[in-house]
Enzyme design. Structure first.
Site, PDB file in Angstrom:
ATOM      1  N   ASN A  18       2.976   0.028  12.147  1.00 31.61           N
ATOM      2  CA  ASN A  18       1.928   1.003  12.489  1.00 31.61           C
ATOM      3  C   ASN A  18       1.092   0.447  13.634  1.00 31.61           C
ATOM      4  O   ASN A  18       1.328  -0.672  14.089  1.00 31.61           O
ATOM      5  CB  ASN A  18       1.080   1.329  11.245  1.00 31.61           C
ATOM      6  CG  ASN A  18       0.371   0.105  10.705  1.00 31.61           C
ATOM      7  OD1 ASN A  18      -0.459  -0.481  11.383  1.00 31.61           O
ATOM      8  ND2 ASN A  18       0.725  -0.313   9.491  1.00 31.61           N
ATOM      9  N   ASP A  25       2.923   1.721   3.586  1.00 28.12           N
ATOM     10  CA  ASP A  25       3.037   2.264   2.216  1.00 28.12           C
ATOM     11  C   ASP A  25       4.455   2.143   1.679  1.00 28.12           C
ATOM     12  O   ASP A  25       4.651   2.051   0.470  1.00 28.12           O
ATOM     13  CB  ASP A  25       2.610   3.733   2.209  1.00 28.12           C
ATOM     14  CG  ASP A  25       1.112   3.864   2.454  1.00 28.12           C
ATOM     15  OD1 ASP A  25       0.365   3.047   1.888  1.00 28.12           O
ATOM     16  OD2 ASP A  25       0.696   4.753   3.223  1.00 28.12           O
ATOM     17  N   LYS A  83      -8.614   3.209  -6.652  1.00 34.91           N
ATOM     18  CA  LYS A  83      -8.154   1.825  -6.497  1.00 34.91           C
ATOM     19  C   LYS A  83      -8.948   0.861  -7.369  1.00 34.91           C
ATOM     20  O   LYS A  83      -8.484  -0.229  -7.666  1.00 34.91           O
ATOM     21  CB  LYS A  83      -8.267   1.394  -5.042  1.00 34.91           C
ATOM     22  CG  LYS A  83      -7.512   2.327  -4.097  1.00 34.91           C
ATOM     23  CD  LYS A  83      -6.611   1.575  -3.185  1.00 34.91           C
ATOM     24  CE  LYS A  83      -5.965   2.506  -2.175  1.00 34.91           C
ATOM     25  NZ  LYS A  83      -4.837   1.881  -1.495  1.00 34.91           N
TER      26      LYS A  83
END
Ligand code: C5P
Length: 397
Positions: free
Chosen positions: A208, A276, A341
């Site tokens: 990314n 991910d 989370k």
């Protein structure tokens, strides 16, 4: 108290220089020895006589004063202090520092020193906000220079905004903090940063656009406050900071293993842009073009490092901070992410196209804590890092 601490006080040219006279008195009341240096512009605002009378010693004011060079060279003068304070720090003096100029006594001292430096900037609001000044601030923070202020308010020039020099009690508090070895001394803080690379085959990978700039700036700012920093970084494009323990990893699974091995820590800051997904079955042979058609890549989910550490039963860092890069409904999504989370804070930012934030030099963040959402103005990534490091120091105090 500042008993026997030696402070070299550089007084730049600005209307706020009058506050430096009071600063000298208050520093001496606390037991510090103050050696004053007046820039040429500074002498337009306060006189050498009043400065030296208050400091109880002579004032240094010109590099080319040969008597001074014989008595005490500028190198020695710059290094014999425990702390150098520049108040007021003008835009010009900061520009000289950022670019390494040494064309008068003050700038030469600042270039020659290995002593910590604290700046109390004071200038017109437009000068403070100018892109050049903001660039210089980023450079100076990156160089480990400390700042106190400026404050927002009415200015001598009639304008209103950030640029007023911090008040004397604020400068005293910053001097005491700088000499107290940093509020994070003795604290161990883990920072993840950069992207991860997930191999497809030996030559290709999924990645990314993260540069690692924000995580690097945070690690640097935490180290500047005295923390022992463990910096777990994917293949970032910016170099890691000096003075921290650097652990280089490539994939999300490497990063999780490195993070687990680096615990326990007092705080953990997850600034990495972790992929991910990874390939379910990366091959150890290069995938070839075949006549049989296009390859089909099958993905598997990567471990969520932030969620894993947030939810460990024993030995969880007392402060766990995650990031949320969102393109819309930033606060709503980030608040939900914090709950999902299980981390303590989320630093949320809008990375939608046009903001220039991902891979850029600036960031506009909202800090989400159990007290709600707090939006910070858009500023350089080093300044975001400095603010965040200060908040972390307060939370761990
Ligand atoms: O779920 P999302 O990727 O948006 O969450 C971002 C936050 O979670 C960041 O703090 C990032 O460092 C962390 N994260 C992680 N491990 C993952 C994915 C994200 O630690 N696999």
């Amino acid at each position: 108290m500042l008993t026997s601490k030696r402070i070299l006080l550089i007084i730049g040219g600005g209307i706020a220089a009058f506050k430096s006279l009071d600063l000298i008195r208050r520093l001496r009341e606390r037991g510090a020895e103050v050696t004053p240096v007046l820039t040429r512009a500074g002498t337009e605002f306060v006189t050498p006589l009043s400065v030296s009378a208050l400091a109880g010693r002579r004032v240094f004011s010109d590099l080319f004063d040969l008597t001074d060079e014989a008595e005490m060279g500028h190198i020695e003068l710059s290094r014999s202090a425990d702390l150098i304070v520049v108040a007021p720090a003008t835009a010009d003096l900061m520009a000289k520092m950022a670019h390494g100029h040494a064309d008068d006594l003050a700038s030469t001292l600042l270039l020659a020193t290995d002593t910590p430096v604290l700046l109390a900037p004071a200038m017109n609001v437009r000068m403070w906000q100018h892109a050049a000044t903001q660039r210089n601030i980023e450079t100076l923070i990156g160089d480990g220079i400390g700042f106190v202020g400026p404050n927002e308010g009415d200015m001598a020039c009639g304008e209103h905004g950030p640029g007023r020099m911090a008040e004397v009690p604020e400068i005293l508090a910053a001097v005491e903090a700088a000499l107290a070895d940093g509020p994070l001394r003795g604290r161990r803080v883990l920072v993840t940063s950069g992207p991860t690379h997930e191999p497809i085959d030996p030559v290709r990978y999924i990645a990314n656009r993260s540069s690692g700039a924000q995580g690097t700036a945070i690690a640097r700012a935490l180290a500047a406050l005295g923390a022992e920093v463990v910096f777990v970084t994917g293949p970032a494009t910016v170099p890691p900071p000096e003075g921290v323990e650097v652990i280089r990893v490539e994939t999300a699974r490497h990063m999780l293993a490195a993070v687990e091995a680096a615990l326990p820590a007092d705080a953990a800051i997850f600034a990495a842009a972790v992929a991910d997904w990874r390939m379910a079955q990366p091959t150890d042979r290069k995938i070839k073009k075949t006549e049989g058609g296009l390859p089909v890549l099958e993905f598997a989910e990567n471990p969520d490092i932030l969620a894993t550490v947030s939810q460990i039963a024993e030995g969880r860092p007392s402060l766990v901070v995650g990031f949320a890069a969102e393109t819309h409904d930033v606060v709503e999504h980030a608040t939900a992410k914090r709950a999902r989370k299980g981390c303590d804070w989320i630093v949320a930012n809008d990375v939608s196209a046009g903001t220039g934030i991902m891979g850029g030099t600036e960031n506009a963040v909202t800090l989400i804590t159990d007290e709600g959402a707090e939006s910070w103005p858009r500023m350089g990534k080093a300044q975001v890092a400095r603010h965040l490091a200060e908040r972390i120091a307060q939370a761990l105090a």
